[in-house]
Write a protein that holds these residues in place. Structure first.
Motif, PDB file in Angstrom:
ATOM      1  N   LYS A  72      14.056   7.437   1.628  1.00  0.00           N
ATOM      2  CA  LYS A  72      13.112   8.383   1.973  1.00  0.00           C
ATOM      3  C   LYS A  72      12.051   8.260   0.656  1.00  0.00           C
ATOM      4  N   ALA A  73      10.850   9.103   1.000  1.00  0.00           N
ATOM      5  CA  ALA A  73       9.672   9.203   0.350  1.00  0.00           C
ATOM      6  C   ALA A  73      10.157  10.244  -0.872  1.00  0.00           C
ATOM      7  N   PRO A  74      10.149   9.549  -2.111  1.00  0.00           N
ATOM      8  CA  PRO A  74      10.478  10.736  -3.474  1.00  0.00           C
ATOM      9  C   PRO A  74       9.292  11.648  -3.713  1.00  0.00           C
ATOM     10  N   ARG A  75       8.082  11.411  -2.921  1.00  0.00           N
ATOM     11  CA  ARG A  75       6.907  12.291  -3.295  1.00  0.00           C
ATOM     12  C   ARG A  75       6.141  12.256  -2.035  1.00  0.00           C
ATOM     13  N   ASP A  76       4.999  12.900  -2.091  1.00  0.00           N
ATOM     14  CA  ASP A  76       3.995  12.557  -1.050  1.00  0.00           C
ATOM     15  C   ASP A  76       3.206  11.414  -1.429  1.00  0.00           C
ATOM     16  N   LEU A  77       2.967  10.665  -0.236  1.00  0.00           N
ATOM     17  CA  LEU A  77       2.259   9.413  -0.613  1.00  0.00           C
ATOM     18  C   LEU A  77       1.071   9.314   0.621  1.00  0.00           C
ATOM     19  N   LEU A  78       0.312   8.390  -0.009  1.00  0.00           N
ATOM     20  CA  LEU A  78      -0.922   8.153   0.869  1.00  0.00           C
ATOM     21  C   LEU A  78      -0.860   6.464   0.866  1.00  0.00           C
ATOM     22  N   VAL A  79      -0.667   6.115   2.408  1.00  0.00           N
ATOM     23  CA  VAL A  79      -0.552   4.715   2.408  1.00  0.00           C
ATOM     24  C   VAL A  79      -1.867   4.227   3.052  1.00  0.00           C
ATOM     25  N   PRO A  80      -2.639   3.332   2.655  1.00  0.00           N
ATOM     26  CA  PRO A  80      -3.535   2.776   3.002  1.00  0.00           C
ATOM     27  C   PRO A  80      -3.396   1.903   4.276  1.00  0.00           C
ATOM     28  N   ASP A  81      -3.930   2.444   5.640  1.00  0.00           N
ATOM     29  CA  ASP A  81      -4.041   1.294   6.619  1.00  0.00           C
ATOM     30  C   ASP A  81      -5.041   0.332   6.807  1.00  0.00           C
ATOM     31  N   GLU A  82      -4.894  -0.899   6.367  1.00  0.00           N
ATOM     32  CA  GLU A  82      -5.930  -2.036   6.287  1.00  0.00           C
ATOM     33  C   GLU A  82      -6.462  -2.420   7.551  1.00  0.00           C
ATOM     34  N   ASP A  83      -5.371  -2.659   8.383  1.00  0.00           N
ATOM     35  CA  ASP A  83      -6.036  -2.812   9.866  1.00  0.00           C
ATOM     36  C   ASP A  83      -6.753  -2.040  10.458  1.00  0.00           C
ATOM     37  N   VAL A 295       6.623  -1.716   6.211  1.00  0.00           N
ATOM     38  CA  VAL A 295       6.535  -2.309   5.167  1.00  0.00           C
ATOM     39  C   VAL A 295       5.230  -1.778   4.398  1.00  0.00           C
ATOM     40  N   LYS A 296       4.287  -1.304   4.908  1.00  0.00           N
ATOM     41  CA  LYS A 296       3.308  -0.874   4.397  1.00  0.00           C
ATOM     42  C   LYS A 296       3.685   0.412   3.524  1.00  0.00           C
ATOM     43  N   ARG A 297       4.419   1.109   4.109  1.00  0.00           N
ATOM     44  CA  ARG A 297       4.783   2.535   3.241  1.00  0.00           C
ATOM     45  C   ARG A 297       5.648   2.231   2.239  1.00  0.00           C
ATOM     46  N   LEU A 298       6.768   1.193   2.475  1.00  0.00           N
ATOM     47  CA  LEU A 298       7.355   0.683   1.269  1.00  0.00           C
ATOM     48  C   LEU A 298       6.761   0.171   0.071  1.00  0.00           C
ATOM     49  N   GLY A 299       5.448  -0.569   0.449  1.00  0.00           N
ATOM     50  CA  GLY A 299       4.519  -1.238  -0.334  1.00  0.00           C
ATOM     51  C   GLY A 299       3.838  -0.168  -1.312  1.00  0.00           C
ATOM     52  N   ALA A 300       3.586   1.052  -0.563  1.00  0.00           N
ATOM     53  CA  ALA A 300       2.855   2.050  -1.428  1.00  0.00           C
ATOM     54  C   ALA A 300       3.847   2.831  -2.157  1.00  0.00           C
ATOM     55  N   LEU A 301       5.167   3.012  -1.927  1.00  0.00           N
ATOM     56  CA  LEU A 301       6.188   3.466  -2.774  1.00  0.00           C
ATOM     57  C   LEU A 301       6.438   2.476  -3.789  1.00  0.00           C
ATOM     58  N   GLN A 302       6.416   1.086  -3.717  1.00  0.00           N
ATOM     59  CA  GLN A 302       6.451   0.241  -4.826  1.00  0.00           C
ATOM     60  C   GLN A 302       5.312   0.317  -5.789  1.00  0.00           C
ATOM     61  N   ASP A 303       4.169   0.467  -5.209  1.00  0.00           N
ATOM     62  CA  ASP A 303       2.854   0.667  -6.168  1.00  0.00           C
ATOM     63  C   ASP A 303       2.937   1.897  -7.086  1.00  0.00           C
ATOM     64  N   GLY A 304       3.559   3.316  -6.367  1.00  0.00           N
ATOM     65  CA  GLY A 304       3.904   4.293  -7.099  1.00  0.00           C
ATOM     66  C   GLY A 304       4.750   4.255  -8.405  1.00  0.00           C
ATOM     67  N   ASN A 305       5.583   3.097  -8.221  1.00  0.00           N
ATOM     68  CA  ASN A 305       6.664   2.689  -9.251  1.00  0.00           C
ATOM     69  C   ASN A 305       6.276   1.528 -10.123  1.00  0.00           C
ATOM     70  N   SER A 306       4.920   1.339 -10.301  1.00  0.00           N
ATOM     71  CA  SER A 306       4.342   0.284 -10.968  1.00  0.00           C
ATOM     72  C   SER A 306       4.649   0.453 -12.555  1.00  0.00           C
ATOM     73  N   THR A 307       4.505  -0.739 -13.253  1.00  0.00           N
ATOM     74  CA  THR A 307       4.619  -0.579 -14.586  1.00  0.00           C
ATOM     75  C   THR A 307       3.876   0.277 -15.532  1.00  0.00           C
ATOM     76  N   VAL A 308       2.578   0.459 -14.832  1.00  0.00           N
ATOM     77  CA  VAL A 308       1.874   1.372 -15.663  1.00  0.00           C
ATOM     78  C   VAL A 308       2.495   2.942 -15.496  1.00  0.00           C
ATOM     79  N   ALA A 309       2.543   3.191 -13.932  1.00  0.00           N
ATOM     80  CA  ALA A 309       3.278   4.568 -13.759  1.00  0.00           C
ATOM     81  C   ALA A 309       4.554   4.765 -14.808  1.00  0.00           C
ATOM     82  N   LEU A 310       5.390   3.651 -14.649  1.00  0.00           N
ATOM     83  CA  LEU A 310       6.721   3.988 -15.244  1.00  0.00           C
ATOM     84  C   LEU A 310       6.539   4.110 -16.866  1.00  0.00           C
ATOM     85  N   TRP A 311       5.595   3.475 -17.766  1.00  0.00           N
ATOM     86  CA  TRP A 311       5.157   3.756 -18.950  1.00  0.00           C
ATOM     87  C   TRP A 311       4.805   5.160 -19.067  1.00  0.00           C
TER      88      TRP A 311
END
Length: 371
Positions: A72-83, A295-311
């Motif tokens: 599930k999405a732990p927070r509100d996400l904005l997923v870019p639709d490149e196509d 996959v796009k939504r999971l990628g946006a979720l991973q970007d939110g858990n990036s190293t910068v955000a973690l620190w």
């Protein structure tokens, strides 16, 4: 009265007791340092235990993978639709009309060149230059190639004061139209949209379906007909054809650089298309095959858990833990009489606190895994 030996003993005894009086101050300093160090260790451990909650739940998946669990999405996400963004940018580029520069002074320039030829011919006649030299000067100065018969006809035209006016009227009337160098390419661009920009005023007009644009071949035919209708003498009409036809040129030209720059600006002005994912929304269920969109939504979720955000989260949590524990300890020590812990008590309380948070964290992880 005290003997010397008693005074020496008293002095030596005072000197030996001085370090013992300073010992409590050193002990308090060491104790304070130990408590600060213990506080820093405690908040660091708590931060380490609480923050990396996403480390055990990776979101790196590829299209076609089977989801090992519900995500599930732990927070509100904005997923870019490149196509979709690329599609809209391509549409914006295609909507930009081709730009053609329209030179409204072309007719005047050609008329001026003809007038210069006639003026130079009059000057040569007045100077009584030989015929061969007049022909050579016309060819070298203006690129006009004529024979002696044509030269005689031009001299007759140059001797008449209204010749240049009649010629100017014919040429300027023809150049009120728009003339393309390659009419086929222009007609191919017309369905995509064409904009004319005047070079002198920079004013732009959109080409309508009824806009008449001709090619150089049509312009030459119109010039021949206009010279015939002007009732010049036969020799004069022929020499004017030979003189003016090589000077004809298009008055509209495709501006490729500006057109491409406008298309690029139009594409860049399109903002990325974002898909909103609400907090708690199910991204993928356990056992389902993961699609490209997921996959796009999971990628946006991973970007939110990036190293910068973690620190960033870790530093914020560490500061909050530090302030909470420090002020709670200070308040209790000043306002609760029975709360007088030494360092061993603080070590014990810290250990119990860390173990309690760790057990709670493991329990949450196990309950999430069991659903």
């Amino acid at each position: 009265y005290m003997p010397k030996s008693d005074r020496k003993n008293e002095t030596s005894t005072g000197q030996k007791q001085a370090p013992r009086q300073n010992h409590p101050e050193l002990s308090q300093s060491d104790e304070r340092f130990q408590r600060v160090f213990l506080l820093l260790v405690l908040v660091t451990l708590l931060t380490f235990i609480i923050v990396p909650k996403g480390a055990l739940t990776p979101t790196e998946f590829a299209a076609g993978d089977i989801a090992p669990r519900d995500i599930k999405a732990p927070r509100d996400l904005l997923v870019p639709d490149e196509d979709l963004t690329k599609q809209k940018r391509d549409e914006a580029e295609r909507s930009v009309a081709n730009l053609y520069d329209f030179d409204t002074t072309t007719g005047e320039v050609i008329t001026g060149q003809v007038a210069q030829v006639l003026k130079a011919l009059n000057a040569a006649v007045e100077s009584e230059l030989p015929v061969d030299q007049q022909i050579a000067e016309l060819e070298s100065s203006f690129g006009v190639k004529i024979d002696q018969k044509g030269l005689a006809a031009l001299r007759q035209l140059a001797s008449k004061p209204d010749s240049d006016i009649r010629i100017a009227q014919i040429v300027k009337k023809l150049y009120r139209q728009k003339i393309a160098g390659n009419l086929k390419l222009f007609e191919a661009d017309r369905p995509k949209g064409v904009v004319f920009r005047q070079l002198d005023s920079q004013a732009e007009t959109t080409v309508g379906d009824n806009e008449v644009v001709i090619g150089l071949g049509q312009l030459q035919d119109q010039l021949k007909k206009a010279l015939a209708d002007a009732r010049f003498e036969a020799g004069q009409e022929q020499v004017l054809r030979e003189l003016i036809l090589p000077m004809l040129r298009p008055n509209i030209s495709f501006n490729q650089n500006e057109s491409e720059a406008r298309r690029k600006d139009a594409a860049e002005s399109v903002k990325p298309v974002l898909i909103q994912v609400k907090k708690g929304e199910m991204i993928v269920r356990e056992g389902d095959r993961i699609s490209d969109d997921q996959v796009k939504r999971l990628g946006a979720l991973q970007d939110g858990n990036s190293t910068v955000a973690l620190w960033r989260n870790a530093m914020g949590l560490l500061l909050c833990c530090f302030l909470l524990i420090y002020f709670a300890h200070t308040f209790a020590k000043r306002n609760i009489r029975k709360y007088q812990p030494d360092n061993r008590d603080l070590v014990f309380l810290s250990s119990v606190f860390v173990v309690h948070i760790l057990v709670l964290k493991i329990s949450i992880f196990i309950s999430s895994a069991l659903g």
